[in-house]
Scaffold this motif. Structure first.
Motif, PDB file in Angstrom:
ATOM      1  N   ALA A  85       5.145 -46.416  17.314  1.00  0.00           N
ATOM      2  CA  ALA A  85       5.668 -45.097  16.933  1.00  0.00           C
ATOM      3  C   ALA A  85       6.568 -45.246  15.715  1.00  0.00           C
ATOM      4  O   ALA A  85       7.268 -46.237  15.580  1.00  0.00           O
ATOM      5  CB  ALA A  85       6.461 -44.512  18.097  1.00  0.00           C
ATOM      6  N   PHE A  86       6.523 -44.259  14.822  1.00  0.00           N
ATOM      7  CA  PHE A  86       7.457 -44.245  13.696  1.00  0.00           C
ATOM      8  C   PHE A  86       8.793 -43.745  14.248  1.00  0.00           C
ATOM      9  O   PHE A  86       8.989 -42.545  14.434  1.00  0.00           O
ATOM     10  CB  PHE A  86       6.959 -43.334  12.581  1.00  0.00           C
ATOM     11  CG  PHE A  86       5.596 -43.723  12.046  1.00  0.00           C
ATOM     12  CD1 PHE A  86       5.234 -45.061  11.947  1.00  0.00           C
ATOM     13  CD2 PHE A  86       4.694 -42.759  11.637  1.00  0.00           C
ATOM     14  CE1 PHE A  86       3.986 -45.433  11.458  1.00  0.00           C
ATOM     15  CE2 PHE A  86       3.433 -43.119  11.146  1.00  0.00           C
ATOM     16  CZ  PHE A  86       3.085 -44.449  11.049  1.00  0.00           C
ATOM     17  N   LYS A  87       9.699 -44.692  14.507  1.00  0.00           N
ATOM     18  CA  LYS A  87      10.910 -44.377  15.253  1.00  0.00           C
ATOM     19  C   LYS A  87      11.811 -43.373  14.558  1.00  0.00           C
ATOM     20  O   LYS A  87      12.575 -42.675  15.193  1.00  0.00           O
ATOM     21  CB  LYS A  87      11.713 -45.665  15.481  1.00  0.00           C
ATOM     22  CG  LYS A  87      11.116 -46.530  16.567  1.00  0.00           C
ATOM     23  CD  LYS A  87      11.930 -47.795  16.734  1.00  0.00           C
ATOM     24  CE  LYS A  87      11.668 -48.763  15.578  1.00  0.00           C
ATOM     25  NZ  LYS A  87      11.976 -50.142  15.884  1.00  0.00           N
ATOM     26  N   HIS A  88      11.729 -43.356  13.232  1.00  0.00           N
ATOM     27  CA  HIS A  88      12.652 -42.510  12.470  1.00  0.00           C
ATOM     28  C   HIS A  88      12.077 -41.116  12.226  1.00  0.00           C
ATOM     29  O   HIS A  88      12.676 -40.324  11.527  1.00  0.00           O
ATOM     30  CB  HIS A  88      12.975 -43.182  11.148  1.00  0.00           C
ATOM     31  CG  HIS A  88      11.743 -43.476  10.318  1.00  0.00           C
ATOM     32  ND1 HIS A  88      10.797 -44.389  10.733  1.00  0.00           N
ATOM     33  CD2 HIS A  88      11.315 -42.974   9.162  1.00  0.00           C
ATOM     34  CE1 HIS A  88       9.832 -44.433   9.829  1.00  0.00           C
ATOM     35  NE2 HIS A  88      10.122 -43.588   8.866  1.00  0.00           N
ATOM     36  N   MET A  89      10.911 -40.847  12.803  1.00  0.00           N
ATOM     37  CA  MET A  89      10.313 -39.522  12.620  1.00  0.00           C
ATOM     38  C   MET A  89      10.168 -38.839  13.979  1.00  0.00           C
ATOM     39  O   MET A  89      10.008 -39.499  15.001  1.00  0.00           O
ATOM     40  CB  MET A  89       8.910 -39.649  12.022  1.00  0.00           C
ATOM     41  CG  MET A  89       8.871 -40.204  10.630  1.00  0.00           C
ATOM     42  SD  MET A  89       7.150 -40.225  10.069  1.00  0.00           S
ATOM     43  CE  MET A  89       7.312 -41.289   8.648  1.00  0.00           C
ATOM     44  N   THR A  90      10.176 -37.521  13.944  1.00  0.00           N
ATOM     45  CA  THR A  90       9.949 -36.774  15.176  1.00  0.00           C
ATOM     46  C   THR A  90       8.491 -36.915  15.595  1.00  0.00           C
ATOM     47  O   THR A  90       7.669 -37.450  14.850  1.00  0.00           O
ATOM     48  CB  THR A  90      10.233 -35.275  14.963  1.00  0.00           C
ATOM     49  OG1 THR A  90       9.348 -34.819  13.940  1.00  0.00           O
ATOM     50  CG2 THR A  90      11.672 -35.030  14.542  1.00  0.00           C
ATOM     51  N   PHE A  92       6.486 -34.542  15.713  1.00  0.00           N
ATOM     52  CA  PHE A  92       5.754 -33.781  14.708  1.00  0.00           C
ATOM     53  C   PHE A  92       5.480 -34.650  13.478  1.00  0.00           C
ATOM     54  O   PHE A  92       4.356 -34.728  12.989  1.00  0.00           O
ATOM     55  CB  PHE A  92       6.551 -32.534  14.303  1.00  0.00           C
ATOM     56  CG  PHE A  92       5.825 -31.650  13.329  1.00  0.00           C
ATOM     57  CD1 PHE A  92       5.105 -30.554  13.778  1.00  0.00           C
ATOM     58  CD2 PHE A  92       5.839 -31.921  11.969  1.00  0.00           C
ATOM     59  CE1 PHE A  92       4.412 -29.760  12.892  1.00  0.00           C
ATOM     60  CE2 PHE A  92       5.155 -31.135  11.073  1.00  0.00           C
ATOM     61  CZ  PHE A  92       4.441 -30.040  11.534  1.00  0.00           C
ATOM     62  N   GLU A 127       9.837 -31.709  18.345  1.00  0.00           N
ATOM     63  CA  GLU A 127      11.070 -32.083  17.640  1.00  0.00           C
ATOM     64  C   GLU A 127      11.780 -33.281  18.262  1.00  0.00           C
ATOM     65  O   GLU A 127      12.831 -33.690  17.814  1.00  0.00           O
ATOM     66  CB  GLU A 127      12.024 -30.884  17.564  1.00  0.00           C
ATOM     67  CG  GLU A 127      11.503 -29.770  16.657  1.00  0.00           C
ATOM     68  CD  GLU A 127      11.099 -30.280  15.274  1.00  0.00           C
ATOM     69  OE1 GLU A 127      11.935 -30.921  14.613  1.00  0.00           O
ATOM     70  OE2 GLU A 127       9.932 -30.057  14.865  1.00  0.00           O
ATOM     71  N   TYR A 129      12.373 -37.253  19.259  1.00  0.00           N
ATOM     72  CA  TYR A 129      12.124 -38.547  18.627  1.00  0.00           C
ATOM     73  C   TYR A 129      11.422 -39.452  19.641  1.00  0.00           C
ATOM     74  O   TYR A 129      11.591 -39.274  20.854  1.00  0.00           O
ATOM     75  CB  TYR A 129      13.437 -39.174  18.155  1.00  0.00           C
ATOM     76  CG  TYR A 129      13.887 -38.588  16.848  1.00  0.00           C
ATOM     77  CD1 TYR A 129      13.521 -39.188  15.649  1.00  0.00           C
ATOM     78  CD2 TYR A 129      14.624 -37.413  16.810  1.00  0.00           C
ATOM     79  CE1 TYR A 129      13.906 -38.638  14.443  1.00  0.00           C
ATOM     80  CE2 TYR A 129      15.013 -36.855  15.615  1.00  0.00           C
ATOM     81  CZ  TYR A 129      14.643 -37.473  14.424  1.00  0.00           C
ATOM     82  OH  TYR A 129      15.007 -36.927  13.238  1.00  0.00           O
TER      83      TYR A 129
END
Lengths: 346, 270
Positions: A85-90, A92, A127, A129
């Protein structure tokens, strides 16, 4: 169409991860790569995605030779065991990532992302994380992210490996249903034979960098090509050179010329299924799978001496490579699902 | 014990400096701080420190990247050398720089007694901060994130900008804050090479010393308190960052805000 790999070889230092592997995955199918760890199944999957370059061999995706195509251009959806997972993105932002790369306009991205989040039952969590999601939710997000760009093929690397048993079962069923809706050619890697048989239409069994056998779950279970497949797909007892499934072990109280004396060592009740463990005269340990009513009829107790009559057995040549077809008689002894021969060998 | 030790070693001296700075009353404190020479020194110190942390933010990140991601002979040695500015007495660093870039420079580069010299000295002294703050983040980073981005169609630069960099930002910022705090108070490495020319190359720490030498202890204390306040504010900033965390469940408001600023996707939301 679909995915074809021809003569793939890959070496990591001294370790031969892939040794002349060829597979053929029909268009729109759901195929499992099954094997123990170190069998090369993940390497093969990564090679199809372009995340690993092959030393030799060819990868063909939907009729196009993709061997030299970088991962970025392969149009492959990839789902990792640990979600990536892209941890710094929600949520979405994660799902929208591939669409933003493709420069979709914002309204279209928003529509597509929400459509996918509904599909993976994460609507309402857009929305959040990733670290606010459970493992199962994270993996569904990863799946939505991979599907967003409408990949030609979907590749899943032990997608349920990091999840607990209950969630794993739910997700399996759910993946099966999703595939029925989407019809995207899908390959998933697993070391769990039950999972592979449950989800996939076609199984490819790998071991030590080679394909041992491929076919449907029934094919592999009923006609295993060799010892490895026999023991990896389904449970098995070994009696000398012969293999017998635990449910083909008949337990009788009176001996005859085809039975073997055995002592009941342990009786394990696993719900409907009863697992009875025996030790034979020569110390070999075997087990039989009985139903509850069979057990009650036999009134087995631990320590009791009973007699086992193996039903269908199989044996393979010494190198474990020659398949044993049911009923086929071969001149070399020790072959064949022949009861009389089995009892002689036991 | 701990309280006593901390009181003796930290709290008491700080209190003494603050008390000394206001010994002549608040207006005397204000006059000392806003005196022309004092202000010039403060301004020089802050501007040089800002330039230095900007340079080291970039190079520190690149060095951390090379140390984590690349393999080359002598990597272990380079990794050890990074900490040299921590271990080396700063006056020795100052002497080395003066020898290399002073009037006797073997390369013919003479920057002694200029503001450039201050920047060079501070760059050397603060190099390890960003490197050491970014390095662990790079080592812990989930490489599969990059692979996922690649298979979604992102090229190398996009992967760096959208995936790697946002995950390094907390480390870069923490490194910057520590380096800035260090640069503000640096004395040893600067004093030899800067020439300490008032209104030109005199930094605050040197100004403080000159005030003490000329007997103006409360004036020195006043400037000290200003430096102290800035450092303290920065350290609070660092600890907020540390607490907000970068990884996993400890993610907090701070990291969020920065990530939101950085990931261009923020505006696309529903």
């Amino acid at each position: 169409m679909g995915i074809a790999v021809e003569g793939a070889r890959k070496r990591f230092g001294d370790f031969q991860a892939l040794d002349n592997v060829s597979i053929d995955v029909p268009d729109g199918s759901l195929t499992a790569l099954l094997g123990p760890s170190g069998s090369g199944k993940s390497t093969l999957l990564r090679a199809i995605a372009g995340l690993e370059t092959l030393d030799a061999g060819q990868v063909v995706i939907n009729g196009q030779d993709a061997t030299a195509t970088p991962a970025q251009k392969r149009e492959v959806g990839f789902v990792f065991q640990h979600y990536a997972a892209f941890k710094h993105m929600t949520v979405f932002g994660n799902v929208a990532f591939g669409l933003k790369i493709r420069k979709w306009d914002k309204a279209k991205i928003s529509d597509r992302v929400h459509e996918l989040l509904r599909l993976v039952q994460l609507d309402g969590l857009a929305e959040r994380y990733p670290d606010q999601l459970s493992g199962g939710q994270r993996q569904r997000m990863a799946l939505a992210r991979a599907l967003a760009v409408e990949p030609q093929v979907l590749l899943l690397d032990e997608p349920f490996g990091a999840l607990d048993a209950k969630v794993r079962k739910d997700l399996r069923t759910w993946l099966r249903r999703l595939h029925d809706e989407m019809h995207v050619t899908t390959i998933f890697v697993t070391h769990d034979q039950e999972e592979a048989m449950d989800v996939a239409e076609q199984l490819v069994v790998m071991n030590e960098g080679r394909v041992e056998q491929s076919g449907t779950a029934d094919d592999l279970y009923d006609h295993p090509a060799n010892e490895f497949v026999m023991s990896f797909v389904g449970e098995v007892n070994r009696l000398g050179e012969h293999f017998v499934r635990p449910h083909d072990m008949e337990v009788v109280l009176d001996p005859d010329e085809r039975t073997e004396e055995a002592m009941v060592q342990r009786i394990v009740a696993l719900g409907f299924e009863i697992r009875v463990e025996f030790v034979l005269g020569d110390g070999t340990e075997v087990w039989a799978q009985l139903t509850r009513s069979e057990l009650q009829k036999l009134e087995l107790r631990e320590g009791q001496i009973v007699h086992l009559r193996p039903g269908q057995t199989k044996s393979f040549n010494g190198d474990g490579s020659s398949p044993d077809r049911q009923g086929a008689s071969t001149p070399s002894g020790g072959q064949g699902g022949d009861d009389a021969e089995v009892s002689a060998a036991v | 014990m701990v309280v006593l030790y901390l009181s003796l070693m930290v709290m008491l001296p700080l209190a003494a400096v603050v008390a000394e700075s206001t010994s002549g009353g608040l207006s005397a404190f204000w006059d000392s701080v806003t005196g022309a020479q004092s202000l010039a020194a403060l301004k020089l110190t802050v501007i040089c420190s800002l330039i230095v942390v900007a340079i080291n933010a970039v190079f520190g990140t690149i060095i951390a990247w090379v140390l984590v991601r690349d393999d080359f002979p002598g990597k272990g040695a380079v990794n050890a050398v990074i900490d040299l500015p921590f271990a080396l007495p700063t006056i020795v660093a100052g002497l080395t720089l003066l020898t290399l870039y002073g009037s006797e420079s073997p390369f013919g580069i003479n920057i002694a007694f200029t503001r450039v010299a201050i920047v060079v000295a501070l760059c050397f002294i603060t190099l390890p901060f960003v490197v050491r703050a970014v390095q662990p983040l790079l080592m812990e980073m989930d490489r599969e994130m990059e692979e996922a981005a690649t298979s979604l169609g992102a090229g190398g630069f996009t992967v760096f900008r959208r995936i790697i960099f946002p995950n390094l930002v907390p480390g870069i910022i923490a490194g910057i804050l520590l380096a800035f705090a260090r640069a503000l108070g640096e004395y040893g490495s600067v004093i030899l090479i800067s020439g300490n020319i008032p209104f030109d190359t005199e930094v605050s720490s040197v100004f403080i010393r000159s005030q003490i030498e000329s007997g103006n202890v409360s004036g020195a204390a006043s400037v000290s308190v200003v430096l102290l306040a800035i450092s303290l504010a920065l350290l609070i900033g660092v600890s907020l960052f540390a607490r907000s965390g970068v990884h996993g469940e400890k993610r907090g408001v701070f990291a969020r805000i920065f990530n939101r600023l950085l990931s261009r996707g923020g505006g696309v939301g529903p």
